[in-house]
Design a protein around this motif. Structure first.
Motif, PDB file in Angstrom:
ATOM      1  N   SER A   1       0.830  -1.203   0.000  1.00  0.00           N
ATOM      2  CA  SER A   1       0.000   0.000   0.000  1.00  0.00           C
ATOM      3  C   SER A   1       0.866   1.256   0.000  1.00  0.00           C
ATOM      4  O   SER A   1       2.067   1.220   0.280  1.00  0.00           O
ATOM      5  CB  SER A   1      -0.940   0.009   1.207  1.00  0.00           C
TER       6      SER A   1
ATOM      7  N   LEU B   1      -0.114   5.643   3.806  1.00  0.00           N
ATOM      8  CA  LEU B   1      -1.003   4.814   4.618  1.00  0.00           C
ATOM      9  C   LEU B   1      -0.253   3.795   5.465  1.00  0.00           C
ATOM     10  O   LEU B   1      -0.867   3.075   6.251  1.00  0.00           O
ATOM     11  CB  LEU B   1      -2.002   4.065   3.718  1.00  0.00           C
ATOM     12  N   THR B   2       1.054   3.717   5.298  1.00  0.00           N
ATOM     13  CA  THR B   2       1.834   2.708   6.009  1.00  0.00           C
ATOM     14  C   THR B   2       3.034   3.343   6.713  1.00  0.00           C
ATOM     15  O   THR B   2       2.931   3.755   7.863  1.00  0.00           O
ATOM     16  CB  THR B   2       2.278   1.593   5.031  1.00  0.00           C
TER      17      THR B   2
ATOM     18  N   THR C   1      -3.266  -1.334   6.515  1.00  0.00           N
ATOM     19  CA  THR C   1      -4.020  -1.150   5.278  1.00  0.00           C
ATOM     20  C   THR C   1      -3.412  -1.979   4.161  1.00  0.00           C
ATOM     21  O   THR C   1      -2.204  -1.958   3.950  1.00  0.00           O
ATOM     22  CB  THR C   1      -4.031   0.335   4.870  1.00  0.00           C
TER      23      THR C   1
ATOM     24  N   ARG D   1      -9.518  -4.554  -1.934  1.00  0.00           N
ATOM     25  CA  ARG D   1     -10.780  -3.938  -1.538  1.00  0.00           C
ATOM     26  C   ARG D   1     -11.858  -4.997  -1.343  1.00  0.00           C
ATOM     27  O   ARG D   1     -11.866  -6.029  -2.015  1.00  0.00           O
ATOM     28  CB  ARG D   1     -11.235  -2.918  -2.588  1.00  0.00           C
TER      29      ARG D   1
ATOM     30  N   ARG E   1     -11.247  -0.365   1.475  1.00  0.00           N
ATOM     31  CA  ARG E   1      -9.968  -1.038   1.646  1.00  0.00           C
ATOM     32  C   ARG E   1     -10.076  -2.111   2.729  1.00  0.00           C
ATOM     33  O   ARG E   1     -10.666  -1.882   3.787  1.00  0.00           O
ATOM     34  CB  ARG E   1      -8.899  -0.047   2.077  1.00  0.00           C
TER      35      ARG E   1
ATOM     36  N   GLU F   1      -8.591  -3.821   5.761  1.00  0.00           N
ATOM     37  CA  GLU F   1      -7.618  -3.513   6.795  1.00  0.00           C
ATOM     38  C   GLU F   1      -7.511  -4.703   7.736  1.00  0.00           C
ATOM     39  O   GLU F   1      -8.503  -5.373   8.034  1.00  0.00           O
ATOM     40  CB  GLU F   1      -8.030  -2.268   7.580  1.00  0.00           C
TER      41      GLU F   1
END
Length: 242
Positions: free
Chosen positions: A29, A33-34, A217, A221, A227, A229
């Motif tokens: 990802s 987001l990471t 994340t 999808r 997304r 998680e």
């Protein structure tokens, strides 16, 4: 000790077969987001920000390149030559260095520490994708690399992620497209209990400076477009005080 040939071949074949497009790998990802979220948790506990940072299990280098924009020197290491080929190709500016490393081999790890000195370390999802016999040597490698001055940020799927992954794998249509190759190559994520991670940390002579929970994340999808998680736990660890 070194990783089993089966395990090494599983990762080589995974990265050889994975699509080249960004975000095509289940855990690949965007850094915002990471690693971006992780740095905000990690940096307050880094006592020597001038040290190099080792991205242990860097894969194709997506997070490594991001980390290189925030640290003086970043070295991405991985067991898979195919993964490192991708990392080097995606980093024409040479923002980071990349090395082939079996982190369960104490001699290889000691050699890297001898070259770099104490380092800060970033570990995202390495233990839970490793075979049981490799997990303590991997945490011992973290202890060797941080030495007396470094700090490591370790984020792993929590044990609550296991049922989520199994449910995804058991869907009538089969696992989601980006998760299916992980299982197909014999990689079994989400296999480490929360207590076991702490036991590995303690056995390596490390102490926990901070810890918490944070959803990990993925790039996949759900049917509703959101997304996927996975529950994860993060730790900042360093050498135990003497």
């Amino acid at each position: 000790m070194s990783v089993t040939e089966r395990y090494k071949e599983a990762w080589e074949s995974f990265w050889e077969d994975a699509p080249q497009e960004p975000g095509s790998v289940f855990w690949d990802s965007e850094p915002v987001l990471t690693a971006g979220l992780h740095l905000a948790l990690y940096e307050p506990h880094v006592t020597a920000p001038d040290l190099p940072l080792v991205d242990l299990g860097c894969g194709n280098g997506t997070q490594t390149r991001f980390l290189a924009g925030h640290c003086p020197k970043v070295v991405g290491v991985d067991l898979s030559g195919a993964a490192l080929d991708r990392a080097v190709h995606a980093d024409p500016a040479k923002a980071a260095d990349y090395r082939l490393l079996d982190a369960t081999d104490p001699e290889q790890v000691a050699s890297l520490h001898g070259e770099l000195g104490d380092a800060n370390v970033y570990v995202r999802g390495v233990l839970h994708q490793s075979e049981p016999a490799d997990r303590q040597p991997l945490m011992d490698a973290v202890a060797t690399l941080v030495g007396a001055r470094g700090r490591a940020f370790v984020v792993e799927l929590s044990e609550r992620a296991g049922p989520v992954l199994r449910a995804l794998a058991a869907q009538p249509a089969g696992p989601p497209p980006k998760l299916a190759p992980v299982f197909a190559h014999g990689i079994a994520p989400g296999e480490v209990s929360d207590v076991a991670v702490l036991d590995h940390v303690e056995a390596a002579g490390l102490t926990v400076c901070s810890a918490g929970d944070l959803p990990l994340t993925t790039t996949e999808r759900a049917a509703d477009g959101t997304r996927i998680e996975l529950p994860s736990k993060w730790l900042v660890v360093g050498a135990a005080p003497r």
